[in-house]
Design an enzyme around this catalytic site. Structure first.
Site, PDB file in Angstrom:
ATOM      1  CB  CYS A1165     -20.804  72.928  31.202  1.00 55.31           C
ATOM      2  SG  CYS A1165     -21.227  71.350  30.545  1.00 55.31           S
TER       3      CYS A1165
ATOM      4  CB  ILE B 119     -16.681  70.261  24.282  1.00 54.54           C
ATOM      5  CG1 ILE B 119     -15.477  70.484  23.364  1.00 54.54           C
ATOM      6  CG2 ILE B 119     -17.909  69.873  23.483  1.00 54.54           C
ATOM      7  CD1 ILE B 119     -14.908  69.199  22.825  1.00 54.54           C
ATOM      8  CB  CYS B 120     -21.179  72.416  27.134  1.00 54.78           C
ATOM      9  SG  CYS B 120     -22.268  72.084  28.516  1.00 54.78           S
ATOM     10  CG  LEU B 121     -21.127  66.000  23.917  1.00 55.68           C
ATOM     11  CD1 LEU B 121     -22.402  66.363  23.139  1.00 55.68           C
ATOM     12  CD2 LEU B 121     -20.068  65.479  22.957  1.00 55.68           C
TER      13      LEU B 121
END
Lengths: 1198, 180
Positions: A1165, B119-121
């Site tokens: 990410c 958001i890291c999801l």
């Protein structure tokens, strides 16, 4: 003593030694000069050594003792740090040894000095790699001479572990393709270490006896055993029979000297029997004779054991075949005098040069018969009836069973479990290659898996392939050897028996090509060689005119191409012949060459294959199928007589491809072409393994054995490509390409055949070389020229033709404006795209010309083609105004109904794709580099491979995943509908617990609502019933019809410059390498500028310094893997690491236990890489490599 | 840049409204486009309003159906109990094949949320499936609040503090700036 006096003396001696070396030697000049060596200045030292070398050059034998006096001093010089002195000293020593060769007494004196040890010290620790070529040759020459007479030298060589060194050197040189001479020399050296026991000389017999004792020592024998396996390998894959012969003689000597126990061991480690089978399939009688001799020796030493082994491995079968050959056929093969006959015996035993060749034709057969009589027949009678071993029959039966159509449906499960058991690595390994071939399993297996148009074939075949792929690729228990790997290995082994099928033809001019720089263009200034053909009417033919001129044809001329030239000159049209009008005749003649009327060509009574070149046909017929063809210079001066005859339907012969007729018969009635077919099928299965395995998963889901759509994933570990490569064929093609006439069109048809149909057998470098050497043939303009000027029947035509073609190959210049670069590129490519000359670019208003601006031009244009808003590509528009496709660029589908969309005209899109095609082709030809991240799937299109649903994930993972899941749902629905046991009609047909209707999908292309998949598609909702239609329409729009026009434009762009099909010998990855170069993902100099360091790390942390070092050392593949690992996508955005957002950040990983046990981890990410502070660079590199390559090559769909 | 963010997060000086760039929404804006997506979003809106899931809600922002505002309430029994967070959801024309871009509008101290609200999801990245919708997204984020993935934190300070729930709760409250 004044310094000047010795200097003058040296000068004088320098001159004298050249004039009368013998006199100088007799008076002890070398020793004297060397005595004061240390007092000379460096330049004088070099003069001194020159004198010594002059003196020793070819000295007389009686001067031997005097010569030896200089040896100790020379040996001392081997420790010199000055390279020139060192090299001169070695060459002097080599000269001493060469002069004394044959005189054991002198040579053994030489050995008493430490010359062996000193030279070995030079070569140790890869020292040989830094030695100059001729120095190394001199050393080997020296050692060879020493070893040939002195057992002391041999002993010290063994003590110094010489075999290990030899192994290293042989491996190194045999892999480099153009050092065949070195390999040959090394093999000869080993030969001298062994010395054949049959040498007659009294003195050497004594030596041999002593040597025998040396060999008896186990440590030395182990060294030898390890080298046998290597030599056998070299021998099998050697492109020339002479190398092969030397190897086999060496092995013969080792076998001769060994004890039975040792040989049994050798069989187990090196499988010497299988090696013999391979060699016994050849036609060269020298090789046959030696192979038979080894077989006999082996049988003599341990009859019981080798009888068994020979039967199993096929040696017995091969000997049988030789002895039962038609005696007349061998005697008939008297050579034509224009072919050079070479007897290999002379290569090794120089003493034999004046005698005739010892290996007469019938000797081979007699030896085979003798072996047969004395070993096989006696034994065979009391042994069982199984001639080819016990296990063989079961293999054969099995494959026969699995093909019986009646059993197809009921027993499928059972059959497959059989198959799986057979394919288990340990089972497959038990069978020898011979048994495997002899059983006919290959043919059955090919049939079983044939028509392998992989994914579009009929369902039954598809399911066979699927199941086979599953078994062959995933059944590896330990992960080391896959059944497919073993299978391919055995097939390649078999292929190496077809040695004679791929004859290397060398023209006499033995100048080899520099392998590094290959011109992509035909050197047009060079004089081309041509073949003189004299055409004569066949005696049997009365209809045709006689045509008497001698034609000078190009080397690549075929009967097919010549036919239209000759035909009008010799054909008498029955209807028009009585008319006088020439013009009418002319017109009719040309018209009449068609299916029914034409010519057949013959050479010495043998009909010629219309598509094989005259040159090759003639050579093959002259050489009677020998595998090494060396053309005598007189061949080019001779006129070769070709007879022609009228061809009509009745005597029409069907010419199959070269390989159906020429590829030798193998044991088990296996045709060589079957073998190549099988390899092709297996390669295809390997290539499509993802498709096949994924399909299998979907099937499982459909049948309900797999419940969750989330489990619909496969990890594929295909066989590495190098396992499909054949070293023999690579060597042969490399050797053939070294011939200077290769570019002129002297290309044996097997080369073309291999490259076109089985490119996977050859490594990339070899194929690229082939492409470069033949690329000029694929130029469109040249092709027109060559077909028009193939025949130069009149002298005027020759001159005019040469004027036209031999114009200097200057580069074409083109000027473009920066502000309108795309327009400039389009007009440049339209005008100069098809040019056979290099195209260079200058920018308007700038002074620079040549390479620099041209490279910039290609880079800039490839960037411009990635601008968003052009309507060319899928992908997100990023803020910088370019399309950012994480998985590579792929064409955006265009509906056929909309020619204009958001201000973009479709015709402009097509024009740009055509421009891209032009650019790609020109980049390949001119060696330019494009900076454009095309997707794998797009390269597949370029290579004319069909795309299907399984290609979608490679450029759009989200869409791909969903459509594949939909597809699985469709299959399940179908399965439930058709299966008779509809016990559960209300089976779960929801999409992950969501009703399909609730997804609110309509019949438009995802992400492209203007593209209606059916008329008024935006109003038609996707339901469970219409899902199948929807999926197939989406797939069709995405990879087929929606991009068909763009692809067509792209391909037409390529085809205007070079023939697209010539690129098909490359893979997607290789195409990318050719087009985009070996570009690095980052420049090593500014690496640290684009990486952030945090949480316990900064630029000066030791771990970071090491980390950056490792990154800099990464190769392209590793860089890619690293990028994929840290960012999740294989491609960096335009601009590379610098434009990565967020920036790549390295943080310290907190470790509880031993840091060296931890692995780096990532957060894709935020582009974090968490690096444990490893204790050493080595560990860090290992862990990093492990982390980035783990799962690479596997493609998970999750 | 990344370094700056994280230092801010550690010292707790997060500005009230993080000036993150507006999420790009390629196909958004024109009502005529993406009939399918519009239909789908309308149907989701209906379902959300009818369904009445506790603690989550969402509604299009203004006239543009491609941009939504979501709200989640911190679950009882977690450090976030009693808080309420606003989120921005931006859909593309490729929805539901591609996930929407989701961002915290209200500053949120959480191991998997950065200073910009990113958001890291996994389900918003590579684990996205077309079967997910706004409701599942919001519920997932709600549960993420109580069960962070501390192995791959965006906010390392939050991750480190997680073990001490009392302190963590204090930080959450300190940085919590509910929307007006």
């Amino acid at each position: 003593m004044s310094v000047n006096i010795p200097n003058s003396c040296l000068r004088a001696l320098d001159a004298i030694s050249l004039e009368c070396p013998d006199e100088c030697l007799g008076r002890g000049v070398p020793a004297a000069v060397l005595q004061f060596f240390d007092f000379f200045s460096t330049t004088k030292q070099k003069v001194a050594l020159r004198i010594v070398s002059n003196v020793f050059n070819g000295y007389a034998e009686e001067d031997g003792p005097t010569a030896m006096e200089a040896v100790p001093a020379l040996c001392n010089l081997l420790q010199s740090s000055d390279k020139t002195i060192l090299e001169s000293a070695i060459s002097c020593l080599a000269l001493v040894a060469a002069g004394a060769s044959g005189n054991a007494e002198h040579l053994s004196k030489l050995c008493e000095t430490n010359v062996v040890e000193a030279t070995m010290a030079l070569m140790d620790n890869e020292g040989w790699k830094s030695l100059r070529d001729d120095t190394l040759t001199a050393i080997l020459e020296l050692l060879k001479n020493l070893a040939s007479v002195s057992e002391k030298a041999v002993k010290s060589l063994f003590e110094l572990n010489f075999c290990e060194l030899l192994k290293q050197m042989i491996t190194y040189y045999s892999s480099s393709h153009h050092d065949n001479d070195k390999v040959q020399m090394l093999v000869e050296l080993i030969y001298q270490l062994m010395l054949p026991p049959e040498t007659s000389d009294q003195q050497t017999k004594l030596v041999a006896a002593n040597r025998n004792a040396i060999m008896g020592q186990t440590t030395y024998k182990d060294q030898l055993a390890s080298i046998v396996a290597l030599i056998a390998q070299i021998s099998k894959s050697a492109a020339q029979s002479s190398v092969c012969y030397s190897c086999i003689v060496v092995i013969g000597s080792i076998v001769e000297l060994s004890t039975p126990n040792f040989l049994t061991e050798l069989q187990k480690t090196a499988n010497i029997s299988s090696f013999l089978t391979c060699l016994l399939a050849r036609k060269n009688r020298h090789i046959l004779f030696q192979a038979l001799k080894i077989s006999r020796t082996l049988l003599e030493k341990d009859q019981e054991f080798f009888f068994e082994t020979f039967t199993k491995e096929g040696v017995r079968h091969a000997i049988d075949a030789i002895s039962s050959q038609d005696k007349n056929s061998i005697l008939k093969s008297k050579r034509k005098n224009s072919m050079k006959e070479r007897c290999f015996c002379f290569d090794l035993e120089s003493s034999l040069t004046d005698k005739a060749c010892r290996v007469e034709n019938n000797v081979v057969m007699e030896l085979a018969e003798e072996i047969n009589k004395s070993f096989f027949l006696v034994k065979g009678s009391k042994k069982s009836a199984h001639r080819f071993g016990f296990s063989l029959k079961s293999v054969r039966d099995f494959f026969a069973r699995s093909l019986t159509p009646s059993a197809e449906n009921q027993d499928k499960g059972k059959q497959l479990s059989h198959l799986s058991r057979r394919l288990l690595p340990d089972e497959l390994q038990v069978y020898s290659t011979f048994e495997f071939v002899q059983s006919g399993s290959i043919r059955y297996l090919t049939d079983y898996l044939s028509n392998a148009e992989y994914c579009n074939a009929n369902p039954e075949l598809q399911s066979r392939l699927q199941k086979f792929a599953h078994l062959a690729l995933t059944m590896s228990n330990d992960g080391s050897t896959k059944p497919l790997g073993i299978l391919v290995g055995k097939l390649l082994d078999t292929l190496h028996m077809c040695y004679d099928t791929f004859p290397v033809m060398l023209s006499d001019e033995q100048c080899t090509r520099e392998s590094t720089m290959i011109p992509l263009r035909y050197p047009e200034t060079q004089e081309t060689t041509s073949l003189e053909l004299k055409f004569r009417r066949s005696k049997k033919d009365k209809e045709l005119f006689n045509y008497t001129a001698v034609l000078s044809v190009k080397l690549f001329s075929t009967p097919q191409a010549i036919e239209p030239v000759i035909f009008p000159r010799v054909f008498i049209d029955p209807e028009t012949s009585h008319k006088n009008s020439n013009q009418v005749k002319e017109a009719n003649r040309i018209m009449k060459l068609d299916e029914r009327n034409g010519l057949r060509f013959f050479y010495n009574g043998t009909i010629l294959n219309p598509s094989t070149t005259f040159l090759e046909s003639i050579l093959l017929l002259m050489s009677k199928g020998e595998a090494d063809i060396l053309i005598d210079p007189s061949f080019w001066d001779d006129e070769h007589c070709i007879t022609y005859r009228k061809r009509n339907k009745s005597n029409e012969l069907s010419f199959k491809s070269y390989y159906n007729t020429h590829l030798g018969k193998l044991p088990g009635d296996l045709d060589g072409s079957d073998l190549l077919d099988m390899l092709k099928v297996l390669e295809g299965i390997n290539h499509c393994s993802y498709q096949l395995l994924m399909n299998g998963q979907i099937e499982k889901f459909a049948e309900g054995t797999l419940q969750d759509l989330d489990d619909l994933k496969v990890a594929v570990y295909p066989l590495p490509r190098h396992q499909f490569m054949s070293s023999l064929l690579t060597n042969k093609l490399e050797l053939q390409m070294q011939d200077v006439l290769f570019e002129d069109g002297f290309i044996p048809s097997w080369c073309v055949y291999l490259v076109e149909t089985c490119p996977f057998l050859l490594p990339f470098d070899t194929r690229w070389k082939y492409f470069c050497l033949t690329a000029h043939r694929s130029f469109m303009t040249d092709q027109i020229n060559s077909s028009a000027n193939q025949v130069n029947s009149s002298p005027d035509q020759v001159s005019s033709h040469s004027d036209q073609v031999k114009s200097p190959a200057l580069a074409k210049k083109y000027r473009v404006t920066r502000s309108a670069i795309l327009e400039g590129a389009v007009s440049m490519m339209t005008n100069h795209g098809p040019s056979s000359r290099i195209v260079e670019v200058e920018f308007e208003g700038e002074v620079g010309t040549g390479r620099g601006p041209t490279f910039e031009f290609y880079t800039t244009v490839s960037h411009e083609l990635q601008r968003s808003g052009l309507g060319m590509w899928r992908g997100e528009n990023s803020e910088d105004g370019f399309i950012h496709a994480h998985f590579g660029l792929f064409p955006k589908p265009w509906s056929s109904s909309s020619a204009l969309l958001r201000g973009v005209d479709f015709s402009n899109v097509l024009q740009k794709f055509k421009l891209l095609g032009h650019l790609v082709a020109r980049a390949v030809l001119d060696g330019r580099i494009l900076d454009i991240p095309l997707s794998k799937a797009f390269y597949k299109v370029l290579l004319e491979q069909e795309l299907d649903i399984y290609d979608i994930p490679s450029f759009d993972p989200e869409l791909g995943k969903t459509v594949i899941e939909f597809q699985a749902l469709v299959r399940r629905k179908k399965f439930l509908e058709t299966s008779s046991r509809t016990s559960n009609p209300s089976a779960d047909l929801s999409y992950k617990n969501v009703k399909l209707e609730d997804l609110c999908l309509d019949f438009t292309l995802p992400g492209n609502p203007e593209y209606e998949l059916v008329p008024r598609g935006s109003e038609k909702m996707v339901t469970l019933e219409s899902l199948e239609e929807y999926v197939s329409l989406v797939v069709d729009a995405t990879v087929k019809s929606g991009i068909a026009k763009q692809i067509e434009a792209f391909k037409s762009g390529i085809n205007e410059v070079l023939a697209l099909k010539t690129l098909k010998m490359f893979t997607e990855e290789e195409m990318e390498r050719i087009l985009c170069g070996e570009q690095d993902a980052w420049a090593s100099t500014n690496l640290q500028d684009h990486i952030e360091f945090e949480h316990g790390f900064d630029m000066s942390s030791p771990s970071i310094i090491t980390f950056l070092e490792i990154l800099r050392e990464f190769g392209r593949e590793e860089q890619r893997a690293f990028i994929q690992f840290t960012t999740g996508a294989p491609q960096l955005p335009l601009g590379g690491l610098a434009s990565l957002d967020p920036k790549l950040t390295v943080v310290r990983k907190q470790c509880d236990g031993n840091v060296d046990d931890e692995l780096p981890s990532v957060n894709t990410c935020r582009h974090f890489i968490k690096l444990p502070p490893y204790s050493s660079k080595d560990i860090m590199r290992r862990k990093l490599k492990y982390a980035i390559t783990e799962g690479l090559g596997s493609f998970h769909l999750s | 840049m990344a370094r700056g963010e994280n230092q801010e997060a550690q010292t707790g000086n997060v500005p009230a409204a993080a000036p993150g760039p507006k999420p790009a929404s390629a196909g958004a804006g024109k009502g005529a486009e993406g009939q399918s997506v519009v239909r789908r979003l309308q149907s989701e809106l209906m379902a959300l309003m009818m369904g009445g899931d506790p603690g989550v809600s969402a509604f299009p922002e203004g006239d543009n159906i491609f941009n939504w505002v979501g709200t989640i309430a911190g679950s009882a029994g977690t450090a976030y109990e009693g808080t309420s967070y606003r989120l921005a959801l931006a859909f593309t024309a490729e929805y539901p094949y591609k996930p929407p871009k989701v961002r915290f509008d209200t500053p949120c101290f959480h191991p998997n949320v950065d200073a910009h609200g990113n958001i890291c999801l996994d389900i918003l990245q590579d684990k996205w499936s077309s079967a997910y919708d706004v409701r599942t997204i919001l519920l997932s984020i709600q549960s993420l609040l109580g069960e962070p993935n501390n192995d791959s934190p965006l906010n390392t300070q939050a991750a480190a503090l997680w073990a001490n729930q009392e302190e963590f709760r204090k930080m959450v409250e300190k940085l919590y700036k509910p929307a007006a």
